[in-house]
Write a protein that holds these residues in place. Structure first.
Motif, mmCIF file in Angstrom:
data_model
loop_
_atom_site.group_PDB
_atom_site.id
_atom_site.type_symbol
_atom_site.label_atom_id
_atom_site.label_comp_id
_atom_site.label_asym_id
_atom_site.label_seq_id
_atom_site.Cartn_x
_atom_site.Cartn_y
_atom_site.Cartn_z
ATOM 1 N N THR A 180 -0.459 -2.794 -6.246
ATOM 2 C CA THR A 180 -0.548 -1.660 -5.331
ATOM 3 C C THR A 180 -2.003 -1.435 -4.964
ATOM 4 N N ASN A 193 8.165 0.976 -10.059
ATOM 5 C CA ASN A 193 7.253 0.311 -9.140
ATOM 6 C C ASN A 193 8.008 -0.434 -8.042
ATOM 7 N N HIS A 194 7.270 -0.831 -7.033
ATOM 8 C CA HIS A 194 7.859 -1.433 -5.836
ATOM 9 C C HIS A 194 8.637 -2.712 -6.148
ATOM 10 N N PRO A 242 4.327 2.197 -1.286
ATOM 11 C CA PRO A 242 5.612 2.145 -1.988
ATOM 12 C C PRO A 242 6.446 3.383 -1.670
ATOM 13 N N THR A 290 0.829 -1.198 0.000
ATOM 14 C CA THR A 290 0.000 0.000 0.000
ATOM 15 C C THR A 290 0.862 1.246 0.000
#
Length: 378
Positions: free
Chosen positions: A121, A101-102, A95, A93
């Motif tokens: 996400t 992106n994570h 990052p 939730t």
């Protein structure tokens, strides 16, 4: 379709456990004033300790990606090195940034070979979306192994300094110095950590494995409005206005990037919708309730334990409370990581035996999604 097994689970909980009395000294006082609601919220959620990736002065000690990478590394050893990894699926939730992106940031820290990536996400169910992607990849034969993760760094979003610009801007209108309840609520609910699962198309040669029988996820956003949100404000008609449509001054005035919870919607909808989905799954899969040995519900607060029990009993699909396994009071509400943290702890208790069945339940209040999974110990 291949069978899919979880052969190992790991976790990374940063620093030392934080007691209730220490929380505000680490997160800070908004406008120099203690929260009016902290004790009431903690009394309801019954969390006694949690973990923050912050030191005692509120300075960051780990990023979300760093905690996740540590959890992933703990899944591997000389017998099964990380060089075997084929897929990395990461849910969060919180990052560290919008882009990359994570999952890409975690992969960058692992410094292993090229692998397939997916980043989910959202709120709590995002960890189960990553879980399901890893399961499906192996089940359909695309890969023979995969890792999925759930992780959060909520603490940095909840520091008092993040709310101070709003308080400064509003003093001319409201001199009480307290932030609104929907923002203060989640400051005392959420915390940090990471957990990971290693999936394979073969069970462990020694010891137990967890066969994932099925994973089901459903959204009720078609029926229900936004309940938990960040990067937006709610409008009078129940919709949202996102940060991209606002000015930087508005970001500060409304503490737009804080986590907020519409507790009115939460209390009204989170239990009934999830219970009805459980009843539907019992009917679809022909589940014998007596054969369930462990029920792992992700509880955001102990407040919901008896409410869930009452509702699933009322509609005819009960699971006795003595079969429930949770660790909310010890590790806190870690969002996407919480389902993994429960399963990891259960797997290491020594209580599991071959043939036992485990059901996981993960509600998400962002706009009301639910995830369920059934696992058999083999």
């Amino acid at each position: 379709m291949k069978e899919v097994y979880i052969n190992r689970l790991s976790k990374f909980l940063p620093n030392k456990p934080v007691e209730n009395e220490e929380m505000e000294s680490i997160l800070g006082l908004v406008d120099g004033k203690p929260s009016r609601m902290r004790l009431k919220i903690l009394g309801n959620n019954k969390i006694k300790t949690r973990y923050y990736s912050l030191d005692n002065e509120g300075k960051s000690t780990h990023t979300n990606a760093e905690m996740t990478a540590e959890a992933v590394k703990a899944l591997f050893d000389d017998k099964n090195p990380i060089s075997n990894l084929q897929l990395l699926a990461c849910g969060t939730t919180s990052p560290d940034q919008l882009l990359p992106n994570h999952a890409a940031m975690v992969h960058g820290l692992l410094k292993c070979q090229p692998v397939e990536l997916i980043a989910a996400t959202g709120a709590c169910a995002a960890g189960m979306q990553a879980f399901k992607y890893a399961w499906m990849s192996i089940r359909c034969g695309n890969t023979s192994n995969a890792v999925s993760t759930g992780s959060e760094k909520f603490s940095a979003w909840m520091l008092a300094e993040k709310f101070q610009p709003e308080r400064d801007a509003q003093k001319a209108l409201d001199a009480n110095g307290y932030i609104a309840f929907e923002k203060d609520f989640l400051r005392w609910m959420l915390s940090d950590g990471a957990s990971a699962a290693y999936f394979s198309d073969k069970p462990n040669e020694e010891g137990l494995s967890l066969r994932v029988d099925w994973v089901e996820i459903a959204s009720y956003a078609n029926e229900l409005e936004t309940c938990m949100y960040s990067g937006a404000i709610k409008t009078e008609d129940g919709g949202t206005k996102g940060w991209i449509e606002m000015t930087p001054d508005e970001w500060a005035f409304h503490s737009v990037f804080s986590f907020k919870q519409d507790t009115r919607l939460l209390g009204k909808n989170i239990v009934p919708s999830g219970a009805q989905m459980w009843k539907n799954l019992v009917e679809r899969y022909g589940i014998n309730l007596d054969e369930i040995d462990f029920f792992l519900p992700h509880l955001s607060s102990e407040f919901f334990r008896l409410k869930i029990d009452e509702e699933i009993t009322r509609i005819g699909v009960p699971i006795p409370l003595d079969k429930w396994f949770t660790n909310l009071d010890r590790v806190g509400n870690v969002g996407t990581a919480s389902p993994y943290l429960m399963l990891e702890e259960l797997m290491n208790t020594g209580r599991l035996k071959k043939g036992q069945k485990i059901v996981m339940m993960v509600p998400e209040s962002a706009r009301f999604s639910y995830a369920y999974a059934q696992i058999t110990v083999v």
